[in-house]
Design an enzyme around this catalytic site. Structure first.
Site, PDB file in Angstrom:
ATOM      1  N   ARG A 128       0.805  -1.227   0.000  1.00  0.00           N
ATOM      2  CA  ARG A 128       0.000   0.000   0.000  1.00  0.00           C
ATOM      3  C   ARG A 128       0.835   1.274   0.000  1.00  0.00           C
ATOM      4  O   ARG A 128       0.295   2.368  -0.173  1.00  0.00           O
ATOM      5  CB  ARG A 128      -0.933   0.006   1.216  1.00  0.00           C
ATOM      6  CG  ARG A 128      -0.209   0.203   2.528  1.00  0.00           C
ATOM      7  CD  ARG A 128      -1.031  -0.128   3.751  1.00  0.00           C
ATOM      8  NE  ARG A 128      -2.328   0.510   3.823  1.00  0.00           N
ATOM      9  CZ  ARG A 128      -3.215   0.265   4.794  1.00  0.00           C
ATOM     10  NH1 ARG A 128      -2.916  -0.611   5.756  1.00  0.00           N
ATOM     11  NH2 ARG A 128      -4.371   0.863   4.801  1.00  0.00           N
TER      12      ARG A 128
ATOM     13  N   ASN B  56      -8.830   1.342  15.521  1.00  0.00           N
ATOM     14  CA  ASN B  56      -8.171   0.571  14.462  1.00  0.00           C
ATOM     15  C   ASN B  56      -6.678   0.870  14.347  1.00  0.00           C
ATOM     16  O   ASN B  56      -6.195   1.348  13.324  1.00  0.00           O
ATOM     17  CB  ASN B  56      -8.855   0.849  13.120  1.00  0.00           C
ATOM     18  CG  ASN B  56      -9.667  -0.323  12.630  1.00  0.00           C
ATOM     19  OD1 ASN B  56      -9.211  -1.456  12.628  1.00  0.00           O
ATOM     20  ND2 ASN B  56     -10.892  -0.043  12.212  1.00  0.00           N
TER      21      ASN B  56
ATOM     22  N   ASP C 276     -14.905  -4.497  12.619  1.00  0.00           N
ATOM     23  CA  ASP C 276     -15.734  -3.706  11.710  1.00  0.00           C
ATOM     24  C   ASP C 276     -17.194  -4.142  11.813  1.00  0.00           C
ATOM     25  O   ASP C 276     -18.101  -3.310  11.770  1.00  0.00           O
ATOM     26  CB  ASP C 276     -15.238  -3.859  10.274  1.00  0.00           C
ATOM     27  CG  ASP C 276     -13.797  -3.414  10.109  1.00  0.00           C
ATOM     28  OD1 ASP C 276     -13.379  -2.479  10.818  1.00  0.00           O
ATOM     29  OD2 ASP C 276     -13.082  -4.009   9.282  1.00  0.00           O
TER      30      ASP C 276
ATOM     31  N   ASP D 224     -13.257 -10.216   4.403  1.00  0.00           N
ATOM     32  CA  ASP D 224     -13.505  -9.262   5.481  1.00  0.00           C
ATOM     33  C   ASP D 224     -14.972  -8.884   5.634  1.00  0.00           C
ATOM     34  O   ASP D 224     -15.410  -8.512   6.721  1.00  0.00           O
ATOM     35  CB  ASP D 224     -12.693  -7.988   5.228  1.00  0.00           C
ATOM     36  CG  ASP D 224     -11.191  -8.237   5.328  1.00  0.00           C
ATOM     37  OD1 ASP D 224     -10.798  -9.396   5.532  1.00  0.00           O
ATOM     38  OD2 ASP D 224     -10.431  -7.262   5.192  1.00  0.00           O
TER      39      ASP D 224
END
Length: 317
Positions: free
Chosen positions: A108, A168, A260, A296
């Site tokens: 990323r 997070n 989440d 996810d």
């Protein structure tokens, strides 16, 4: 610009999940899916019928197109997703496990999403929503994304909107632990509802007991703190009430995304007008459902699926 129920922003990535257990470098075949804490929450709330908007940047590449199309299929508003011609969309690889947490490798650095800044976003994309959900991840990926986090909270507070914040923590993305703690707490204390894990709360506040973690944020103006306790459930505390809500017993297939799912449950419950305890129970339920499927967001339920699961659990527990 149309109104919506909830807005969030952050980085999404293409995710490649191993088709069999083993070390990632030994895997020949992977299944492509969508990854990103904020997109998980967007997907979960959209499946429950809320009008969702997700703000971000993607690259002009196959991964970026995949992310936008995947969210559109979930009825998430992506009108404020910008395509960047200069930088790519990030991706990640995740192992398949039979027990415990999977191995995840991220690709990323230098992504399009990490370049997002306040100048990229019309603040009306935020303030035409009733509620802002924010996580600590955008603040970690770059200084410009961090600046947008603070600007978004400022705009929503000025507009009288409610704000939830899931910390997070991503320590590897910060230059130091001290910088992470300072910035994440600076965001958290401006939210109405804060949702840390007990380990995260210990790191951020210096307290190991969930009651003290909650008190730390309540003393600084937060209205509700819900501390995730893992399979044991969650502890909640406001200025007038507190309690522990037992978790739901399920067989975990993939533990990523449980937090989440918890956020989806708590946010949706409170926006639906449920009592705090019932909203946290819904959070536990959706967090449990999230770990029953690979990927996810694949386990995040519709309202009908959620109701069936919670009703069955009342009978069996």
């Amino acid at each position: 610009m149309k109104a919506c129920d909830v807005v969030t922003f952050g980085e999404a990535m293409a995710m490649f999940i191993a088709d069999r257990p083993g070390e990632l470098h030994q895997i020949e075949r992977f299944t492509k899916a969508l990854a990103g804490a904020e997109t998980n929450v967007s997907t979960g709330l959209a499946r429950l019928g809320f009008g969702m908007r997700w703000i971000s940047k993607v690259g002009n590449d196959a991964f970026g197109k995949f992310i936008i199309e995947a969210l559109r299929k979930e009825n998430v508003d992506v009108d404020a997703v910008f395509t960047d011609e200069r930088y790519p969309t990030g991706f990640q690889m995740k192992s398949k496990v039979l027990d415990g947490d999977p191995q995840v490798q991220y690709f990323r650095k230098g992504s399009a999403a990490s370049t997002i800044c306040p100048a990229d976003v019309d603040m009306n994309y935020f303030t035409t929503a009733k509620h802002l959900h924010l996580t600590g991840i955008p603040a970690a990926i770059s200084e410009s994304a961090r600046e947008l986090s603070f600007e978004a909270i400022k705009a929503m507070r000025a507009a009288g909107r409610s704000i939830s914040f899931d910390v997070n923590l991503r320590p590897k993305l910060w230059s130091s632990e001290a910088e992470m703690i300072e910035n994440v707490n600076a965001l958290a204390v401006q939210a109405d509802w804060v949702l840390p894990g007990v380990g995260e709360g210990k790191l951020l506040t210096g307290y190991s007991d969930h009651r003290d973690i909650a008190a730390y944020y309540l003393d600084r103006g937060v209205k509700l703190v819900a501390v995730k306790l893992g399979p044991e459930g969650a502890y909640y505390r406001t200025q007038t009430e507190e309690g522990v809500v037992e978790g739901f017993k399920v067989k975990a297939v993939d533990t990523v995304g449980a937090g989440d799912g918890f956020a989806v449950g708590v946010i949706s419950g409170l926006l639906d007008g449920l009592a705090v305890k019932e909203a946290v129970r819904r959070g536990n339920a959706i967090g449990a459902l999230a770990v029953t499927a690979e990927g996810d967001a694949e386990g995040l339920p519709t309202r009908e699926q959620l109701e069936a699961f919670m009703n069955a659990s009342v009978i069996t527990q």
